[in-house]
Design a protein around this motif. Structure first.
Motif, short mmCIF file in Angstrom:
data_model
loop_
_atom_site.label_atom_id
_atom_site.label_comp_id
_atom_site.label_asym_id
_atom_site.label_seq_id
_atom_site.Cartn_x
_atom_site.Cartn_y
_atom_site.Cartn_z
N PHE A 1 -12.52 -8.97 -16.84
CA PHE A 1 -12.77 -7.61 -16.39
C PHE A 1 -11.54 -6.76 -16.70
O PHE A 1 -10.41 -7.16 -16.40
CB PHE A 1 -13.04 -7.61 -14.88
N TYR A 2 -11.76 -5.63 -17.30
CA TYR A 2 -10.66 -4.76 -17.71
C TYR A 2 -11.12 -3.32 -17.52
O TYR A 2 -12.17 -2.92 -18.05
CB TYR A 2 -10.33 -5.02 -19.18
N THR A 3 -10.36 -2.57 -16.74
CA THR A 3 -10.77 -1.19 -16.52
C THR A 3 -9.56 -0.31 -16.25
O THR A 3 -8.51 -0.79 -15.83
CB THR A 3 -11.76 -1.09 -15.33
N GLU A 4 -9.72 0.98 -16.53
CA GLU A 4 -8.66 1.93 -16.25
C GLU A 4 -8.48 2.06 -14.74
O GLU A 4 -9.42 1.91 -13.97
CB GLU A 4 -9.01 3.30 -16.84
N SER A 5 -7.26 2.35 -14.33
CA SER A 5 -6.98 2.44 -12.90
C SER A 5 -6.08 3.62 -12.62
O SER A 5 -5.39 4.14 -13.50
CB SER A 5 -6.32 1.16 -12.40
N TYR A 6 -6.11 4.04 -11.37
CA TYR A 6 -5.13 5.01 -10.90
C TYR A 6 -3.87 4.27 -10.46
O TYR A 6 -3.94 3.12 -10.03
CB TYR A 6 -5.68 5.80 -9.73
N PRO A 7 -2.71 4.93 -10.55
CA PRO A 7 -1.54 4.37 -9.89
C PRO A 7 -1.87 4.13 -8.42
O PRO A 7 -2.74 4.81 -7.85
CB PRO A 7 -0.48 5.47 -10.05
N PHE A 8 -1.20 3.18 -7.80
CA PHE A 8 -1.57 2.81 -6.44
C PHE A 8 -0.36 2.67 -5.54
O PHE A 8 0.78 2.50 -6.00
CB PHE A 8 -2.38 1.51 -6.43
N GLU A 9 -0.62 2.77 -4.26
CA GLU A 9 0.40 2.54 -3.24
C GLU A 9 0.18 1.17 -2.61
O GLU A 9 -0.93 0.64 -2.64
CB GLU A 9 0.34 3.65 -2.18
N ILE A 10 1.24 0.60 -2.07
CA ILE A 10 1.19 -0.73 -1.45
C ILE A 10 1.22 -0.54 0.07
O ILE A 10 2.27 -0.18 0.63
CB ILE A 10 2.38 -1.60 -1.90
N PRO A 11 0.12 -0.74 0.77
CA PRO A 11 0.11 -0.52 2.21
C PRO A 11 0.79 -1.66 2.97
O PRO A 11 0.67 -2.83 2.61
CB PRO A 11 -1.38 -0.46 2.55
N LEU A 12 1.51 -1.30 4.01
CA LEU A 12 2.17 -2.30 4.83
C LEU A 12 1.17 -3.29 5.42
O LEU A 12 1.45 -4.48 5.56
CB LEU A 12 2.96 -1.62 5.95
N GLY A 13 -0.03 -2.80 5.73
CA GLY A 13 -1.06 -3.67 6.30
C GLY A 13 -1.42 -4.85 5.42
O GLY A 13 -1.85 -5.90 5.90
N ALA A 14 -1.22 -4.69 4.09
CA ALA A 14 -1.52 -5.78 3.16
C ALA A 14 -0.45 -6.86 3.18
O ALA A 14 -0.63 -7.93 2.59
CB ALA A 14 -1.69 -5.23 1.75
N LEU A 15 0.67 -6.62 3.85
CA LEU A 15 1.75 -7.60 3.96
C LEU A 15 1.72 -8.34 5.29
O LEU A 15 2.61 -9.15 5.58
CB LEU A 15 3.11 -6.92 3.79
N LEU A 16 0.70 -8.08 6.11
CA LEU A 16 0.66 -8.64 7.46
C LEU A 16 -0.52 -9.57 7.63
O LEU A 16 -1.68 -9.13 7.58
CB LEU A 16 0.58 -7.51 8.49
N PRO A 17 -0.29 -10.88 7.85
CA PRO A 17 -1.38 -11.81 8.12
C PRO A 17 -2.11 -11.42 9.40
O PRO A 17 -1.51 -10.82 10.31
CB PRO A 17 -0.66 -13.16 8.27
N ILE A 18 -3.38 -11.78 9.49
CA ILE A 18 -4.17 -11.37 10.65
C ILE A 18 -3.75 -12.07 11.94
O ILE A 18 -4.01 -11.57 13.03
CB ILE A 18 -5.68 -11.61 10.40
N ARG A 19 -3.07 -13.21 11.83
CA ARG A 19 -2.76 -13.97 13.05
C ARG A 19 -1.30 -14.42 13.13
O ARG A 19 -0.61 -14.12 14.11
CB ARG A 19 -3.69 -15.18 13.16
N VAL A 20 -0.83 -15.16 12.15
CA VAL A 20 0.52 -15.73 12.21
C VAL A 20 1.54 -14.60 12.25
O VAL A 20 1.50 -13.67 11.45
CB VAL A 20 0.78 -16.68 11.03
N LYS A 21 2.50 -14.70 13.19
CA LYS A 21 3.33 -13.56 13.55
C LYS A 21 4.58 -13.36 12.70
O LYS A 21 5.03 -12.23 12.51
CB LYS A 21 3.75 -13.70 15.02
N ASN A 22 5.16 -14.45 12.23
CA ASN A 22 6.48 -14.31 11.60
C ASN A 22 6.51 -14.85 10.17
O ASN A 22 7.54 -15.30 9.69
CB ASN A 22 7.55 -15.02 12.44
N LEU A 23 5.38 -14.77 9.50
CA LEU A 23 5.32 -15.13 8.08
C LEU A 23 4.81 -13.94 7.30
O LEU A 23 3.83 -13.30 7.70
CB LEU A 23 4.41 -16.34 7.87
N LEU A 24 5.47 -13.65 6.19
CA LEU A 24 5.09 -12.53 5.34
C LEU A 24 4.89 -13.01 3.91
O LEU A 24 5.60 -13.90 3.44
CB LEU A 24 6.19 -11.46 5.34
N PRO A 25 3.93 -12.43 3.19
CA PRO A 25 3.80 -12.70 1.76
C PRO A 25 4.85 -11.89 1.00
O PRO A 25 5.23 -10.80 1.44
CB PRO A 25 2.39 -12.22 1.44
N ALA A 26 5.31 -12.41 -0.13
CA ALA A 26 6.36 -11.70 -0.86
C ALA A 26 6.13 -11.67 -2.36
O ALA A 26 7.06 -11.47 -3.13
CB ALA A 26 7.72 -12.32 -0.55
#
Length: 519
Positions: free
Chosen positions: A421-446
């Protein structure tokens, strides 16, 4: 061993997370599975994939500093011609995939240089050749992780206050019990226009085992015939109109076969300088015998199986087949690749193990396009980015933005459905909510393991975005410790969120785009 922050995985996101946290005065332990930090740029040998505005804006200050340092490294240490030295936008390889194609070893040297003050002061401890084995979790809080030396078997228990997963495949997530997804989510899960009707957790982007070569016309460096050469020579994927080992590749827009050649010839584009990292014409006579290029082409994408969440025997088999595919491509180039004059083979193609710091000439680690991804408080979906679905809505704005990125949504043929799949895109922002797991409190993706989907990962996976994710995650961990709160509380408190965003901006992280068109 104990530190304030434990970063598991020394790829781009891991390095920038450690750097950011150390700048804020935190003590960091950074582990890396190979003996090179840097991930995509070094151990995976992939020159940076970037957007068209990268020289002006659209990345963090530290990423721009990295790029400047790479150019400066060449100017300080290599015998460049005067015009190359004077070129502020020097591209050492003049490859056409990027405005800055350079050697993996130079990226390694620059990253080590950037980390050096903090390593020297003891604020960052780097543990090379350590792989995460297990995690101790209590009441949704990670207490420690156990890492094992890949050669000696020595184990270390790492204790900290906040843990970051910057591994290439999101290896810490299952060990720490973090909810995550893999592969393609269903339309019912994400609501995305191009999501499949049914979820396919094993339908992931292919891996590629990159290798480095140069070319000396008239010489013969033909390798021993790879054990799986006959298999790959005859292989034709059911979804392609051409054999894998050929001068054809699938057109990302149409799926039709598109013809290339070795070197530019007439109307045909040559793949040789696609990811070329050394162009001898830029250096004084005799510095290099020939071009040096990295072979990461459609011909050595491996899609016959995923290496994530499969049994260990299958994983090892897929990794070996991916290596065999790359070696078979090399042997085909040397012996059977059609030439414009009607002859076959380029025996002067020479494998360069020294470029990648390995014995077999292949990169230390396969290029990973898709990781496990956390189930996040907020997930970025196709409709936030795809120019087709957004129409004239422009850039999606997030109140909790912690960075920006830009790249086309680009999915290579996947491991089960062979969908690309290949398509044109708009530039995007990175929301803080996407860095927060739904449950585990002190682990972050990086890195690539944030709250994105199979589709949006297609643009979140590239170098400057992973850099930004890791850097913002590192600052988030440090800010949380400074305030004595959990990372998720930063997003929940409007005043705290604004203070954190102001800190990011002060540290050189752009959190919003000007109004510009789709890329």
């Amino acid at each position: 061993m104990k530190a304030d922050i434990i970063v598991v995985g020394g790829g781009l996101g891991g390095c920038t997370a450690a750097l950011a946290a150390a700048k804020r005065g935190q003590r960091v332990i950074l582990t890396e599975e190979t003996d090179w930090i840097g991930g995509q740029l070094t151990s995976q040998a992939v020159p940076p994939d970037e957007h068209k505005w990268i020289e002006q804006f659209g990345c963090t200050a530290s990423y721009r500093n990295f790029r400047d340092r790479v150019r400066d490294y060449y100017k300080r240490n290599y015998p460049l011609k005067e015009e190359a030295i004077a070129n502020e936008k020097l591209n050492p390889g003049n490859g056409w995939v990027s405005r800055l194609c350079h050697e993996p070893k130079v990226a390694l040297a620059v990253l080590e240089e950037m980390l050096a003050p903090f390593v020297g002061s003891g604020r960052i401890t780097i543990l090379l050749n350590y792989q995460v084995e297990c995690a101790d979790v209590d009441q949704d809080t990670v207490q420690s992780v156990l890492v094992k030396h890949t050669r000696t078997g020595n184990t270390l228990t790492l204790t900290g206050d906040i843990f970051l997963d910057a591994t290439e495949c999101g290896d810490l997530l299952p060990l720490a019990g973090v909810e995550y997804v893999t592969g393609a989510e269903s339309k019912a899960e994400t609501g995305e226009l191009h999501a499949p009707e049914e979820a396919r957790p094993q339908d992931m982007q292919p891996i590629t085992h990159v290798f480095a070569v140069d070319y000396l016309e008239g010489e013969d460096f033909t390798i021993e015939k790879p054990s799986q050469y006959e298999k790959w020579k005859d292989y034709q994927a059911p979804f392609l109109q051409h054999k894998q080992l050929s001068w054809f590749a699938p057109d990302a827009h149409t799926g039709e076969s598109k013809e290339f050649t070795m070197f530019h010839h007439g109307d045909l584009w040559g793949l040789w300088d696609y990811r070329r990292i050394i162009d001898p014409a830029l250096f004084k006579e005799g510095t290099f015998q020939g071009d040096i290029t990295l072979i990461n082409w459609p011909q050595n994408d491996y899609w016959l199986g995923s290496i994530i969440d499969v049994n260990p025997d299958d994983r090892l088999r897929y990794l070996e087949e991916a290596k065999q595919l790359s070696l078979s491509l090399l042997y085909w180039l040397q012996t059977e690749a059609p030439r414009p004059d009607g002859s076959k083979g380029y025996p002067g193609v020479r494998l360069r193990p020294d470029v990648l710091g390995t014995e077999d000439g292949l990169a230390k680690y396969p290029y990973i396009r898709e990781s496990r991804r956390i189930k996040a408080i907020f997930t970025v979906v196709e409709e936030h980015i795809n120019a087709e679905t957004r129409g004239n809505k422009g850039i999606e704005r997030f109140e909790d933005s912690v960075g920006i990125g830009c790249y086309r949504i680009d999915l290579h043929p996947t491991t089960e459905t062979n969908t690309f799949f290949y398509t044109e895109s708009y530039p995007f922002e990175i929301p803080l909510g996407a860095l927060l797991p739904i449950r585990v409190k002190n682990l972050l993706p990086a890195c690539k393991n944030i709250g994105a989907t199979h589709i949006t990962n297609g643009c979140f996976r590239v170098h400057p975005v992973e850099w930004n994710i890791g850097e913002s995650a590192g600052y988030l961990a440090a800010f949380s410790l400074e305030k004595g709160i959990l990372p998720r509380e930063v997003r929940e408190n409007e005043e705290m969120l604004r203070e954190f965003q102001e800190m990011l901006v002060k540290e050189g992280i752009e959190i919003s785009w000007p109004e510009i068109g789709a890329i």
